[in-house]
Design a protein around this motif. Structure first.
Motif, PDB file in Angstrom:
ATOM      1  N   ALA A 178      13.590  12.938 -15.305  1.00  0.00           N
ATOM      2  CA  ALA A 178      13.641  13.192 -13.865  1.00  0.00           C
ATOM      3  C   ALA A 178      14.312  14.541 -13.647  1.00  0.00           C
ATOM      4  O   ALA A 178      15.456  14.743 -14.063  1.00  0.00           O
ATOM      5  CB  ALA A 178      14.410  12.089 -13.157  1.00  0.00           C
ATOM      6  N   ILE A 179      13.599  15.461 -13.013  1.00  0.00           N
ATOM      7  CA  ILE A 179      14.135  16.794 -12.742  1.00  0.00           C
ATOM      8  C   ILE A 179      14.441  16.905 -11.258  1.00  0.00           C
ATOM      9  O   ILE A 179      13.582  16.651 -10.409  1.00  0.00           O
ATOM     10  CB  ILE A 179      13.142  17.880 -13.186  1.00  0.00           C
ATOM     11  N   SER A 180      15.676  17.274 -10.954  1.00  0.00           N
ATOM     12  CA  SER A 180      16.121  17.423  -9.572  1.00  0.00           C
ATOM     13  C   SER A 180      16.424  18.889  -9.294  1.00  0.00           C
ATOM     14  O   SER A 180      17.065  19.559 -10.111  1.00  0.00           O
ATOM     15  CB  SER A 180      17.369  16.574  -9.308  1.00  0.00           C
ATOM     16  N   THR A 181      15.956  19.375  -8.157  1.00  0.00           N
ATOM     17  CA  THR A 181      16.187  20.759  -7.754  1.00  0.00           C
ATOM     18  C   THR A 181      16.645  20.801  -6.304  1.00  0.00           C
ATOM     19  O   THR A 181      16.416  19.870  -5.525  1.00  0.00           O
ATOM     20  CB  THR A 181      14.914  21.614  -7.909  1.00  0.00           C
ATOM     21  N   CYS A 182      17.285  21.901  -5.966  1.00  0.00           N
ATOM     22  CA  CYS A 182      17.781  22.089  -4.607  1.00  0.00           C
ATOM     23  C   CYS A 182      18.089  23.570  -4.430  1.00  0.00           C
ATOM     24  O   CYS A 182      18.110  24.334  -5.404  1.00  0.00           O
ATOM     25  CB  CYS A 182      19.038  21.235  -4.384  1.00  0.00           C
ATOM     26  N   HIS A 183      18.329  23.979  -3.194  1.00  0.00           N
ATOM     27  CA  HIS A 183      18.765  25.347  -2.930  1.00  0.00           C
ATOM     28  C   HIS A 183      19.719  25.329  -1.745  1.00  0.00           C
ATOM     29  O   HIS A 183      19.652  24.422  -0.892  1.00  0.00           O
ATOM     30  CB  HIS A 183      17.567  26.269  -2.660  1.00  0.00           C
TER      31      HIS A 183
END
Length: 373
Positions: A178-183
């Motif tokens: 599971a890859i989680s990204t945000c900015h």
């Protein structure tokens, strides 16, 4: 190599003089000695790398004076220690062997995740809030709430940059991550499951680094996963893990692996209590890790959560690996010299199993010391 560089700069100086005499159309013996104006010479030499600047300084006394005046020596990162009790944080400058302190009550109850570009990335388990914090300016940038375990979370640029992306990868099953990204400025994290190709095994011991627009993840087993944030793709490279030293697999061996990047190159460091560090560089063309006998003048700074690399430091620091451990009552940082093939201070092997991996991290040096105690 240095001799060839000095010869090259001498030939450059002679060529300039000969060209000037030829353009004037006068015999050499009647020609007044020509010298580049100081301003132009400063402009030229100021564009050189640290190594070429050293070579240019050997041409003549005048060039030596100019080279010294425009020579740029980079600063090494500082080692920041998180206290077990209280709000007083310790910062160690390895170049000056000095310690400074800052009182940072806003970090109380937070846990380290990563550090780069002079910013800390921290997580408060009580509020499930992750945030950026600059210890030098006290600036804080909040991120969306999300529950995190102890996995490392990396970011691609300073949080004030529009290109800043946060990234973390978590094990779901042997064939799924599971890859989680945000900015910064986003309202929530985005999590997507990706098919994972064995033998990549994701864990909280992953090592993350951002390089050439990609996030690289060195897994527990030494395989390299790559995430492209622009195309939202995940792949495991067909690059066999770095060769582990004999007897590497001892207690807490997974804590002695580090990854860093510099100018498009990726380095891996393997070490444990009884072994000298082994440094590898990723040959991205031939898809292989190459063991390095020299760092070619660069310096690596290894810590559990994030590691850094520097070029053009002062002479004693080059071609060394610095670890996040200080001995002799804060006077000496444990380092390993690839030139001498030994630890400094002598016989100071570093057992990562002895230290809390979340208690220290390398961070860019401050520009202003006036805020320190």
């Amino acid at each position: 190599m240095a001799g060839r560089r000095r010869k090259k700069f001498k030939l450059l100086a002679e060529t300039i003089e000969d060209g000037t005499r030829a353009s004037a159309g006068q015999p050499d013996e009647q020609e007044t000695h020509f010298e580049l104006p100081t301003e132009i010479l400063e402009l030229i030499i100021s564009q050189l790398t640290f190594r070429d600047n050293i070579c240019a300084s050997a041409v003549c006394r005048r060039w030596h004076s100019v080279a010294i005046s425009v020579r740029k020596v980079n600063k090494p990162p500082w080692l920041m220690f998180f206290p077990k009790v209280g709000d007083l944080y310790e910062f160690y400058d390895p170049s000056q062997r000095k310690t400074y302190w800052l009182e940072l009550p806003k970090l109380r109850g937070s846990r380290l995740c990563y550090a780069k570009y002079g910013w800390l990335l921290l997580y408060k388990p009580r509020t499930q809030r992750m945030f950026f914090y600059c210890p030098y300016t006290r600036e804080k940038i909040k991120l969306p709430r999300r529950e995190f375990g102890y996995q490392i979370v990396a970011f691609s640029a300073a949080p004030t940059s529009p290109s800043c992306i946060l990234f973390t990868v978590k094990h779901v099953s042997p064939t799924l991550v599971a890859i989680s990204t945000c900015h910064p400025g986003a309202n929530e994290w985005t999590t997507v499951n990706y098919q994972n190709r064995l033998p990549f095994v994701s864990s909280i011991w992953n090592k993350l680094v951002f390089c050439n627009g990609l996030f690289y993840c060195l897994s527990l087993t030494g395989w390299l996963g790559v995430y492209n944030p622009n195309e939202c793709t995940w792949d495991v490279l067909s690059v066999h893990p770095p060769r582990c030293p004999e007897s590497f697999f001892v207690k807490n061996w997974w804590k002695g692996k580090f990854i860093a990047e510099h100018n498009g190159d990726i380095f891996a460091i393997y070490t444990c209590s009884a072994l000298i560090p082994v440094v590898y560089k990723l040959d991205q063309t031939n898809k292989v890790w190459t063991e390095m006998e020299t760092l070619e003048g660069s310096t690596l700074f290894a810590s559990f959560l994030s590691s850094q690399a520097r070029m053009d430091l002062n002479g004693m620091m080059r071609n060394n690996v610095y670890f996040s451990k200080v001995r002799y009552y804060g006077k000496r940082c444990v380092s390993y010299s690839l030139d001498s093939g030994r630890y400094h201070p002598r016989n100071q092997c570093y057992d990562w199993g002895e230290q809390d991996p979340y208690e220290s991290i390398w961070i860019e040096a401050p520009e202003d010391l006036s805020t320190f105690l």
